[in-house]
Design a protein around this motif. Structure first.
Motif, PDB file in Angstrom:
ATOM      1  N   ARG A  38       0.830  -1.189   0.000  1.00 15.63           N
ATOM      2  CA  ARG A  38       0.000   0.000   0.000  1.00 15.63           C
ATOM      3  C   ARG A  38       0.871   1.248   0.000  1.00 15.63           C
ATOM      4  O   ARG A  38       1.982   1.240   0.515  1.00 15.63           O
ATOM      5  N   ARG A  39       0.331   2.293  -0.598  1.00 14.22           N
ATOM      6  CA  ARG A  39       1.004   3.583  -0.618  1.00 14.22           C
ATOM      7  C   ARG A  39       0.140   4.569   0.154  1.00 14.22           C
ATOM      8  O   ARG A  39      -0.944   4.940  -0.297  1.00 14.22           O
ATOM      9  N   GLY A  40       0.617   4.956   1.313  1.00 15.06           N
ATOM     10  CA  GLY A  40      -0.096   5.893   2.161  1.00 15.06           C
ATOM     11  C   GLY A  40       0.598   7.228   2.210  1.00 15.06           C
ATOM     12  O   GLY A  40       1.298   7.620   1.275  1.00 15.06           O
ATOM     13  N   PRO A  41       0.427   7.949   3.313  1.00 16.89           N
ATOM     14  CA  PRO A  41       1.040   9.275   3.461  1.00 16.89           C
ATOM     15  C   PRO A  41       2.557   9.265   3.330  1.00 16.89           C
ATOM     16  O   PRO A  41       3.155  10.288   3.001  1.00 16.89           O
ATOM     17  N   LYS A  42       3.174   8.139   3.600  1.00 14.33           N
ATOM     18  CA  LYS A  42       4.628   8.031   3.474  1.00 14.33           C
ATOM     19  C   LYS A  42       5.083   8.179   2.032  1.00 14.33           C
ATOM     20  O   LYS A  42       6.256   8.428   1.773  1.00 14.33           O
ATOM     21  N   ASN A  43       4.170   7.981   1.117  1.00 17.50           N
ATOM     22  CA  ASN A  43       4.430   8.080  -0.315  1.00 17.50           C
ATOM     23  C   ASN A  43       5.405   7.017  -0.804  1.00 17.50           C
ATOM     24  O   ASN A  43       6.062   7.188  -1.832  1.00 17.50           O
ATOM     25  N   GLU A  44       5.493   5.929  -0.081  1.00 13.45           N
ATOM     26  CA  GLU A  44       6.280   4.780  -0.496  1.00 13.45           C
ATOM     27  C   GLU A  44       5.429   3.535  -0.340  1.00 13.45           C
ATOM     28  O   GLU A  44       4.597   3.451   0.556  1.00 13.45           O
ATOM     29  N   GLU A  89      -5.178   4.818   9.701  1.00 12.88           N
ATOM     30  CA  GLU A  89      -3.813   4.558   9.273  1.00 12.88           C
ATOM     31  C   GLU A  89      -3.733   3.570   8.117  1.00 12.88           C
ATOM     32  O   GLU A  89      -2.687   3.456   7.471  1.00 12.88           O
ATOM     33  N   ASP A  90      -4.807   2.844   7.852  1.00 12.57           N
ATOM     34  CA  ASP A  90      -4.846   1.890   6.753  1.00 12.57           C
ATOM     35  C   ASP A  90      -5.158   2.558   5.423  1.00 12.57           C
ATOM     36  O   ASP A  90      -5.118   1.901   4.380  1.00 12.57           O
ATOM     37  N   THR A  91      -5.473   3.819   5.454  1.00 14.03           N
ATOM     38  CA  THR A  91      -5.812   4.550   4.238  1.00 14.03           C
ATOM     39  C   THR A  91      -4.645   4.559   3.256  1.00 14.03           C
ATOM     40  O   THR A  91      -3.497   4.776   3.638  1.00 14.03           O
ATOM     41  N   GLY A  92      -4.951   4.317   1.995  1.00 11.24           N
ATOM     42  CA  GLY A  92      -3.932   4.344   0.976  1.00 11.24           C
ATOM     43  C   GLY A  92      -4.383   3.612  -0.272  1.00 11.24           C
ATOM     44  O   GLY A  92      -5.492   3.089  -0.338  1.00 11.24           O
ATOM     45  N   VAL A  93      -3.514   3.588  -1.245  1.00 12.49           N
ATOM     46  CA  VAL A  93      -3.759   2.832  -2.463  1.00 12.49           C
ATOM     47  C   VAL A  93      -3.126   1.460  -2.292  1.00 12.49           C
ATOM     48  O   VAL A  93      -1.933   1.347  -2.021  1.00 12.49           O
ATOM     49  N   TYR A  94      -3.933   0.437  -2.454  1.00 11.22           N
ATOM     50  CA  TYR A  94      -3.474  -0.932  -2.263  1.00 11.22           C
ATOM     51  C   TYR A  94      -3.173  -1.586  -3.603  1.00 11.22           C
ATOM     52  O   TYR A  94      -3.985  -1.549  -4.527  1.00 11.22           O
ATOM     53  N   GLN A 116      -2.654  -1.768 -10.844  1.00  8.19           N
ATOM     54  CA  GLN A 116      -2.747  -0.314 -10.847  1.00  8.19           C
ATOM     55  C   GLN A 116      -3.182   0.258  -9.505  1.00  8.19           C
ATOM     56  O   GLN A 116      -3.063   1.456  -9.276  1.00  8.19           O
ATOM     57  N   GLY A 117      -3.681  -0.590  -8.636  1.00 12.44           N
ATOM     58  CA  GLY A 117      -4.048  -0.166  -7.300  1.00 12.44           C
ATOM     59  C   GLY A 117      -5.527   0.124  -7.141  1.00 12.44           C
ATOM     60  O   GLY A 117      -6.225   0.450  -8.099  1.00 12.44           O
ATOM     61  N   THR A 118      -5.995   0.002  -5.909  1.00 12.17           N
ATOM     62  CA  THR A 118      -7.366   0.335  -5.562  1.00 12.17           C
ATOM     63  C   THR A 118      -7.348   1.148  -4.273  1.00 12.17           C
ATOM     64  O   THR A 118      -6.631   0.820  -3.332  1.00 12.17           O
ATOM     65  N   GLN A 119      -8.118   2.214  -4.239  1.00 18.97           N
ATOM     66  CA  GLN A 119      -8.087   3.149  -3.126  1.00 18.97           C
ATOM     67  C   GLN A 119      -8.900   2.638  -1.941  1.00 18.97           C
ATOM     68  O   GLN A 119     -10.046   2.211  -2.085  1.00 18.97           O
TER      69      GLN A 119
END
Length: 124
Positions: A38-44, A89-94, A116-119
Motif C-alpha cells: 500500500r502507498r499511504g502518506p509516506k508516499n512509499e 492509518e490503513d488509508t492508501g492505495v493498495y 494499478q491499485g485500488t483506493q
C-alpha cells in the motif's frame, strides 16, 4: 505477460471491513508468491501481506496482524485481502504484486508485476 487488476476498495468508517480482490491474467501466477502493498502518506509502497505460491506461508506487516487475512486460489488466479477493524492509518492505495520468488518477501524489488491499485479510505 498479462496483468493484475485490483478491486474492492472504497470509503469506510473506522472499524468497518473491506475485502480486496486481485485478478491475475499472468501465466506465472501459480508458481510465485503474491503480496499486497500500500502507498499511504509516506508516499512509499509499504508491504502489507504476502503469501507463498501454494498459500501455505503467509507474512503480515506488524501493523495489520490480526486484522488482515491474505489468501489465494490458483485455479481462479485470484488473490484476496480481507481487512477488518480498519483504522485511518490503513488509508492508501493498495496494490497486488507478483513476486519473482516462490515465498513472500517484504522488499518491493522482489516483485516484478504490479496492479494499478485500488483506493482504500478509512475515516475517523
Amino acid at each position: 505477460q498479462g496483468q493484475l487488476v485490483e478491486s474492492g476498495g472504497g470509503s469506510v468508517q473506522e472499524g468497518e471491513s473491506l475485502k480486496l480482490s486481485c485478478e491475475a491474467s499472468t501465466t506465472t501466477f501459480r508458481s510465485f508468491a503474491m503480496a499486497w502493498f500500500r502507498r499511504g502518506p509516506k508516499n512509499e509502497r509499504e508491504f502489507v501481506a504476502g503469501i507463498s505460491w501454494n498459500g501455505v506461508m503467509v507474512d503480515y506487516a506488524d501493523t495489520v496482524k490480526g486484522r488482515f487475512t491474505i489468501s489465494r486460489d490458483n485455479d481462479k488466479k485470484t488473490l484476496w485481502l480481507e481487512m477488518v477493524k480498519l483504522m485511518p492509518e490503513d488509508t492508501g492505495v493498495y496494490y497486488c504484486a507478483e513476486s519473482t520468488l516462490a515465498v513472500p518477501h517484504v522488499e518491493e524489488r522482489h516483485y516484478d508485476q504490479w496492479g494499478q491499485g485500488t483506493q482504500v479510505t478509512v475515516s475517523s
